[in-house]
Design an enzyme around this catalytic site. Structure first.
Site, mmCIF file in Angstrom:
data_model
loop_
_atom_site.group_PDB
_atom_site.id
_atom_site.type_symbol
_atom_site.label_atom_id
_atom_site.label_comp_id
_atom_site.label_asym_id
_atom_site.label_seq_id
_atom_site.Cartn_x
_atom_site.Cartn_y
_atom_site.Cartn_z
ATOM 1 N N CYS A 158 0.979 -1.166 0.070
ATOM 2 C CA CYS A 158 -0.099 -0.067 0.038
ATOM 3 C C CYS A 158 0.871 1.329 -0.052
ATOM 4 O O CYS A 158 1.669 1.373 0.752
ATOM 5 C CB CYS A 158 -0.889 -0.013 1.217
ATOM 6 S SG CYS A 158 -1.860 1.432 1.274
ATOM 7 N N CYS A 200 0.525 3.316 3.243
ATOM 8 C CA CYS A 200 1.392 2.623 4.457
ATOM 9 C C CYS A 200 2.812 2.936 4.134
ATOM 10 O O CYS A 200 3.424 3.203 5.320
ATOM 11 C CB CYS A 200 1.073 1.310 4.492
ATOM 12 S SG CYS A 200 -0.751 0.834 5.123
ATOM 13 N N ASP A 244 -0.919 16.763 -0.845
ATOM 14 C CA ASP A 244 -0.983 15.850 -2.287
ATOM 15 C C ASP A 244 -0.026 16.196 -3.234
ATOM 16 O O ASP A 244 0.270 17.356 -3.247
ATOM 17 C CB ASP A 244 -2.691 16.170 -2.677
ATOM 18 C CG ASP A 244 -3.162 14.954 -3.674
ATOM 19 O OD1 ASP A 244 -3.982 14.262 -3.253
ATOM 20 O OD2 ASP A 244 -2.593 14.950 -4.839
ATOM 21 N N HIS A 280 -4.162 0.485 8.529
ATOM 22 C CA HIS A 280 -4.612 0.166 7.062
ATOM 23 C C HIS A 280 -6.345 -0.134 7.110
ATOM 24 O O HIS A 280 -6.579 -1.119 7.536
ATOM 25 C CB HIS A 280 -3.862 -0.982 6.430
ATOM 26 C CG HIS A 280 -4.155 -0.797 4.870
ATOM 27 N ND1 HIS A 280 -3.812 -0.201 4.130
ATOM 28 C CD2 HIS A 280 -5.407 -1.682 4.219
ATOM 29 C CE1 HIS A 280 -4.418 -0.564 2.608
ATOM 30 N NE2 HIS A 280 -5.398 -1.445 2.960
ATOM 31 N N ASN A 319 -13.289 9.666 -0.847
ATOM 32 C CA ASN A 319 -13.354 8.680 -2.182
ATOM 33 C C ASN A 319 -13.650 7.284 -1.773
ATOM 34 O O ASN A 319 -12.795 6.933 -0.949
ATOM 35 C CB ASN A 319 -12.729 8.918 -3.398
ATOM 36 C CG ASN A 319 -12.862 10.356 -4.029
ATOM 37 O OD1 ASN A 319 -13.737 10.769 -3.925
ATOM 38 N ND2 ASN A 319 -11.635 10.693 -4.359
ATOM 39 N N HIS A 321 -6.441 3.099 0.546
ATOM 40 C CA HIS A 321 -6.218 3.290 2.024
ATOM 41 C C HIS A 321 -7.077 4.459 2.405
ATOM 42 O O HIS A 321 -6.712 5.693 1.875
ATOM 43 C CB HIS A 321 -4.792 3.757 2.212
ATOM 44 C CG HIS A 321 -4.481 3.690 3.809
ATOM 45 N ND1 HIS A 321 -3.114 2.938 4.373
ATOM 46 C CD2 HIS A 321 -4.635 4.632 4.852
ATOM 47 C CE1 HIS A 321 -3.182 3.190 5.696
ATOM 48 N NE2 HIS A 321 -3.949 4.361 5.758
ATOM 49 N N HIS A 381 -8.580 7.665 3.217
ATOM 50 C CA HIS A 381 -8.053 8.864 3.730
ATOM 51 C C HIS A 381 -8.987 10.060 3.318
ATOM 52 O O HIS A 381 -10.137 10.028 2.544
ATOM 53 C CB HIS A 381 -6.852 9.314 2.498
ATOM 54 C CG HIS A 381 -7.262 9.035 1.125
ATOM 55 N ND1 HIS A 381 -7.134 7.728 0.635
ATOM 56 C CD2 HIS A 381 -7.293 9.897 0.171
ATOM 57 C CE1 HIS A 381 -7.413 7.691 -0.726
ATOM 58 N NE2 HIS A 381 -7.672 9.210 -0.715
ATOM 59 N N HIS A 404 -9.452 14.150 1.936
ATOM 60 C CA HIS A 404 -8.920 15.291 1.413
ATOM 61 C C HIS A 404 -9.363 16.650 1.936
ATOM 62 O O HIS A 404 -10.454 16.656 2.153
ATOM 63 C CB HIS A 404 -9.359 15.419 -0.152
ATOM 64 C CG HIS A 404 -8.835 13.974 -0.832
ATOM 65 N ND1 HIS A 404 -7.863 14.262 -1.891
ATOM 66 C CD2 HIS A 404 -9.438 12.954 -1.089
ATOM 67 C CE1 HIS A 404 -7.763 13.040 -2.642
ATOM 68 N NE2 HIS A 404 -8.713 12.277 -2.000
HETATM 69 P P1 5GP Z 1 -7.951 9.230 -4.123
HETATM 70 O O1 5GP Z 1 -8.213 9.497 -5.614
HETATM 71 O O2 5GP Z 1 -7.667 7.837 -3.843
HETATM 72 O O3 5GP Z 1 -9.360 9.815 -3.504
HETATM 73 O O4 5GP Z 1 -6.968 10.225 -3.905
HETATM 74 C C1 5GP Z 1 -5.580 9.754 -3.971
HETATM 75 C C2 5GP Z 1 -4.580 11.083 -3.724
HETATM 76 O O5 5GP Z 1 -3.307 10.551 -3.611
HETATM 77 C C3 5GP Z 1 -4.548 11.883 -5.103
HETATM 78 O O6 5GP Z 1 -5.202 12.974 -4.868
HETATM 79 C C4 5GP Z 1 -3.340 11.898 -5.592
HETATM 80 O O7 5GP Z 1 -2.647 12.882 -6.189
HETATM 81 C C5 5GP Z 1 -2.464 11.483 -4.411
HETATM 82 N N1 5GP Z 1 -1.257 10.756 -4.533
HETATM 83 C C6 5GP Z 1 -1.048 9.626 -5.192
HETATM 84 N N2 5GP Z 1 0.275 9.474 -5.241
HETATM 85 C C7 5GP Z 1 0.784 10.252 -4.111
HETATM 86 C C8 5GP Z 1 2.105 10.161 -3.771
HETATM 87 O O8 5GP Z 1 3.000 9.452 -3.957
HETATM 88 N N3 5GP Z 1 2.470 11.272 -2.856
HETATM 89 C C9 5GP Z 1 1.379 12.263 -2.376
HETATM 90 N N4 5GP Z 1 1.784 13.278 -1.602
HETATM 91 N N5 5GP Z 1 0.227 12.051 -2.948
HETATM 92 C C10 5GP Z 1 0.026 11.204 -3.780
HETATM 93 ZN ZN ZN Z 2 -2.300 1.255 3.663
#
Ligand code: 5GP
Ligand code: ZN
Length: 113
Positions: free
Chosen positions: A4, A7, A30, A46, A86, A97, A99, A101
């Protein structure tokens, strides 16, 4: 969870721009910000997404929201902010995982998608 991404970020195996950490959660900027302030608040345990949270995770989920709102204050988002989580394919969740925003620093769209 070994594979992950979040993680690995929490464990320090992948670098991140950390803004907050305590015993239960970790917050970082982000990599692809969609607003002037775009922070991800992640529980250290997790859990795949909010739909996978059970009763035993409810205090943790509440803590994540509390930290998000404290960070909004700390980032100076006095005019408001948006919290998004999401869950699953239709929501385009890309990291499995749980989260939240934290988005702010500009007027958000009235449409939420
Ligand atoms: P999701 O689409 O799952 O709701 O959000 C995942 C978020 O993680 C996205 O906004 C993406 O830009 C961010 N993200 C993906 N990989 C990384 C990373 O390696 N580092 C950081 N800081 N953010 C990441
Ligand atoms: Zn995780």
């Amino acid at each position: 969870m070994d594979s992950c991404l979040f993680c690995k970020i929490i464990a320090g195996q992948i670098p991140s721009d950390k803004v907050y950490e305590d015993d239960r959660c970790y917050a970082f900027r982000d990599i692809n910000p969609q607003a002037p302030v775009h922070i991800l608040i992640v529980p250290k345990t997790h859990v795949a997404d909010v739909a996978e949270c059970t009763e035993k995770d409810s205090a943790l989920a509440g803590h994540v929201l509390k930290v998000a709102s404290e960070l909004a204050k700390r980032e100076g988002l006095t005019n408001g902010f948006r919290l998004v989580t999401n869950a699953g394919a239709d929501a385009c969740q890309s990291v499995k995982h749980f989260h939240v925003h934290l988005l702010g620093g500009r007027k958000m769209s009235e449409k939420m998608d």
